[in-house]
Design a protein around this motif. Structure first.
Motif, PDB file in Angstrom:
ATOM      1  N   UNK A 250       0.864  -1.181   0.000  1.00 39.28           N
ATOM      2  CA  UNK A 250       0.000   0.000   0.000  1.00 39.28           C
ATOM      3  C   UNK A 250       0.890   1.216   0.000  1.00 39.28           C
ATOM      4  N   UNK A 251       1.415   1.581   1.156  1.00 36.05           N
ATOM      5  CA  UNK A 251       2.343   2.719   1.146  1.00 36.05           C
ATOM      6  C   UNK A 251       3.707   2.375   0.550  1.00 36.05           C
ATOM      7  N   UNK A 252       4.039   1.097   0.546  1.00 40.62           N
ATOM      8  CA  UNK A 252       5.333   0.670   0.028  1.00 40.62           C
ATOM      9  C   UNK A 252       5.114  -0.082  -1.284  1.00 40.62           C
ATOM     10  N   UNK A 253       5.806   0.348  -2.297  1.00 40.09           N
ATOM     11  CA  UNK A 253       5.705  -0.328  -3.585  1.00 40.09           C
ATOM     12  C   UNK A 253       6.776  -1.394  -3.747  1.00 40.09           C
ATOM     13  N   UNK A 254       6.770  -2.056  -4.904  1.00 43.66           N
ATOM     14  CA  UNK A 254       7.775  -3.088  -5.166  1.00 43.66           C
ATOM     15  C   UNK A 254       8.510  -2.771  -6.464  1.00 43.66           C
ATOM     16  N   UNK A 257       6.942  -3.887 -10.019  1.00 51.33           N
ATOM     17  CA  UNK A 257       5.870  -3.028 -10.519  1.00 51.33           C
ATOM     18  C   UNK A 257       6.442  -1.711 -11.039  1.00 51.33           C
ATOM     19  N   UNK A 258       7.420  -1.157 -10.343  1.00 49.99           N
ATOM     20  CA  UNK A 258       8.061   0.069 -10.823  1.00 49.99           C
ATOM     21  C   UNK A 258       8.750  -0.173 -12.162  1.00 49.99           C
ATOM     22  N   UNK A 259       9.388  -1.322 -12.286  1.00 47.17           N
ATOM     23  CA  UNK A 259      10.040  -1.655 -13.558  1.00 47.17           C
ATOM     24  C   UNK A 259       9.007  -1.771 -14.675  1.00 47.17           C
ATOM     25  N   UNK A 338       7.090  -8.120  -1.199  1.00 44.36           N
ATOM     26  CA  UNK A 338       7.402  -7.021  -2.096  1.00 44.36           C
ATOM     27  C   UNK A 338       8.854  -7.164  -2.523  1.00 44.36           C
ATOM     28  N   UNK A 339       9.102  -7.179  -3.821  1.00 46.03           N
ATOM     29  CA  UNK A 339      10.443  -7.423  -4.333  1.00 46.03           C
ATOM     30  C   UNK A 339      11.303  -6.176  -4.193  1.00 46.03           C
ATOM     31  N   UNK A 372       9.246   5.350 -11.748  1.00 43.51           N
ATOM     32  CA  UNK A 372       8.333   6.086 -10.859  1.00 43.51           C
ATOM     33  C   UNK A 372       8.730   5.971  -9.383  1.00 43.51           C
ATOM     34  N   UNK A 373       8.071   6.799  -8.585  1.00 41.88           N
ATOM     35  CA  UNK A 373       8.033   6.699  -7.115  1.00 41.88           C
ATOM     36  C   UNK A 373       9.404   6.874  -6.456  1.00 41.88           C
TER      37      UNK A 373
END
Length: 476
Positions: A250-254, A257-259, A338-339, A372-373
């Motif tokens: 949620x607050x932390x991405x992986x 997904x960013x890739x 989360x990777x 992103x992010x």
């Protein structure tokens, strides 16, 4: 670019390199080839077919260290076939750390030019033996096509040259240097060293490279432009270590997904390459039938073609981007975490006129700007850089080639670009600036080079042998 010419051999000026010439489809088809030469080619074809099958059975995948000995065995087999064609000398050569190549010589008769006949005996990996209709290293004929890895790319090129020399009973009308490379499918990393070390024995007035394709099995082509190639590895990092996706998601991405967001930025909504600053060239080649193109490629129903313009423009004169691989867990091995890191290999084909180094920098800059992010990103240029290239298709050598190929195929030859990259062509042109370079081949759209069920159309193979035999005759 104005063509330049080197020394003159028997009235044939050797050519330079520049921009591709225009369409030749309106040129008249020459009369049929001499019956005596056609009969000689017919006589050697059965043996050439048998020897081609023997070469296909050798899994000469130099890119795979497990097949290094197979590649050496393939070179020895080619050398033995060359010896049987009556040369003055045959050698197996290799640069430090490079694959074995074969060089054989048939001396030039008095006043005649010397022609280098190039092909390569190494092949691509199979992509999975179980995906082939028949075993990739057991040549199998179906519906007039010979299936097997290397049957078209490029052991057919090897046997085209050898069949021509056999048709002339080992006494070609011009000097011939047979040069069969062993690492083309790995990007020819030691070719520069080979050409420098053996420059004198490889020098030629005309270089015939049998490593391209025709638009149809009965339409011969001279390839006059090739796209370039660059790679960039993009590495995205977001965490120090994997963390629970339920507790922190949620607050932390992986990173994966960013890739994916980053990679999605490489194309716009129409499928055009979105990397700024790239060259887009034009082509006057006639458009292809879309249904036939889709069938040749194997596109699934409903899948759209990317980009705009004619199919030849999109395939040969515009950039293209593909993601070749992603380092991430397999689905069967995934877990609810989360990777922290993910990376991908991004490959880009370049239009003629593009500088490869500039394009590679543009691709890396684009990837870095679209992560992103606030994720950390590292881009690493790949080593497989190939400059795009154009050939000057004018002068007596090209005129002789058009007549020879049109006569053998029964249809006017055409000049085409290909979407693939053949880096060594520029290397040959730099090393032998006075030589005319002809890029030919016996593949067609259904040959599936580098793919599953690669094949050679056998009737086209016979036409290709006759065309090259006629070319040597006309150069004399």
């Amino acid at each position: 670019m104005t063509p330049h010419y080197g020394r003159r051999m028997n009235g044939i000026p050797t050519g330079g390199v520049g921009v591709a010439s225009g369409d030749v489809s309106e040129r008249p088809v020459p009369p049929p080839p001499p019956a005596e030469l056609a009969d000689a080619v017919s006589r050697v074809l059965p043996g050439a077919r048998t020897d081609l099958e023997s070469l296909v059975r050798i899994p000469s995948i130099w890119a795979d260290p497990a097949h290094a000995d197979d590649t050496r065995r393939s070179a020895e087999a080619v050398a033995e076939l060359a010896r049987a064609a009556g040369p003055e000398s045959v050698r197996i050569i290799q640069a430090d750390g490079g694959a074995p190549a074969v060089v054989a010589h048939w001396p030039a008769p008095e006043g005649m030019p010397t022609v280098m006949l190039y092909a390569h005996h190494d092949v691509q990996p199979t992509g999975g033996d179980d995906q082939w209709t028949s075993h990739p290293f057991e040549p199998t004929e179906r519906d007039g096509r010979l299936y097997g890895r290397g049957a078209a790319d490029d052991k057919a090129g090897v046997m085209t040259h050898l069949a021509v020399l056999r048709a002339y009973d080992g006494r070609p009308p011009v000097g011939v240097t047979l040069f069969i490379e062993g690492e083309e499918e790995s990007g020819s990393p030691t070719l520069t060293a080979l050409l420098a070390e053996h420059h004198g024995s490889l020098a030629a007035d005309v270089i015939v490279i049998a490593d391209a394709a025709n638009p149809a099995v009965d339409v011969p082509a001279l390839t006059t432009s090739l796209r370039g190639l660059v790679d960039v590895v993009v590495d995205v990092a977001m965490l120090e270590r994997p963390v629970h996706s339920g507790v922190y998601g949620g607050p932390v991405g992986d990173a994966l997904t960013a890739l994916c967001h980053t990679l999605a930025s490489l194309h716009d909504d129409k499928g055009e390459v979105a990397v700024p600053g790239l060259v887009v060239a034009a082509s006057d080649a006639p458009d292809q039938d879309e249904a036939t193109f889709r069938s040749d490629v194997g596109l699934l129903d409903g899948v759209e073609l990317l980009g705009s313009g004619t199919i030849p423009e999109r395939v040969t004169h515009k950039p293209a981007v593909a993601v070749l691989g992603i380092d991430a867990p397999r689905v069967a091995e995934s877990s609810n975490v989360l990777l922290p890191r993910a990376r991908a290999m991004v490959s880009m084909r370049l239009a003629p006129g593009q500088d490869a180094a500039e394009a590679q920098r543009a691709l890396a800059d684009h990837l870095e700007k679209h992560v992103p992010w606030g994720a950390q990103v590292t881009t690493t240029p790949g080593t497989g850089v190939a400059e795009p290239y154009t050939l000057e298709a004018t002068g007596p050598v090209y005129d002789a080639a058009r007549r020879a190929f049109s006569s053998a195929y029964g249809n006017s030859s055409v000049e085409t670009g290909i979407g693939g990259s053949i880096p060594f062509i520029a290397e040959f042109a730099r090393t032998f600036p006075g030589a005319a370079v002809l890029v030919t081949g016996v593949g067609d759209p259904a040959s599936r080079w580098h793919g599953i069920d690669e094949s050679l159309h056998l009737e086209m193979f016979s036409r290709g042998v006759l065309a090259e035999a006629l070319l040597l005759q006309r150069l004399a």
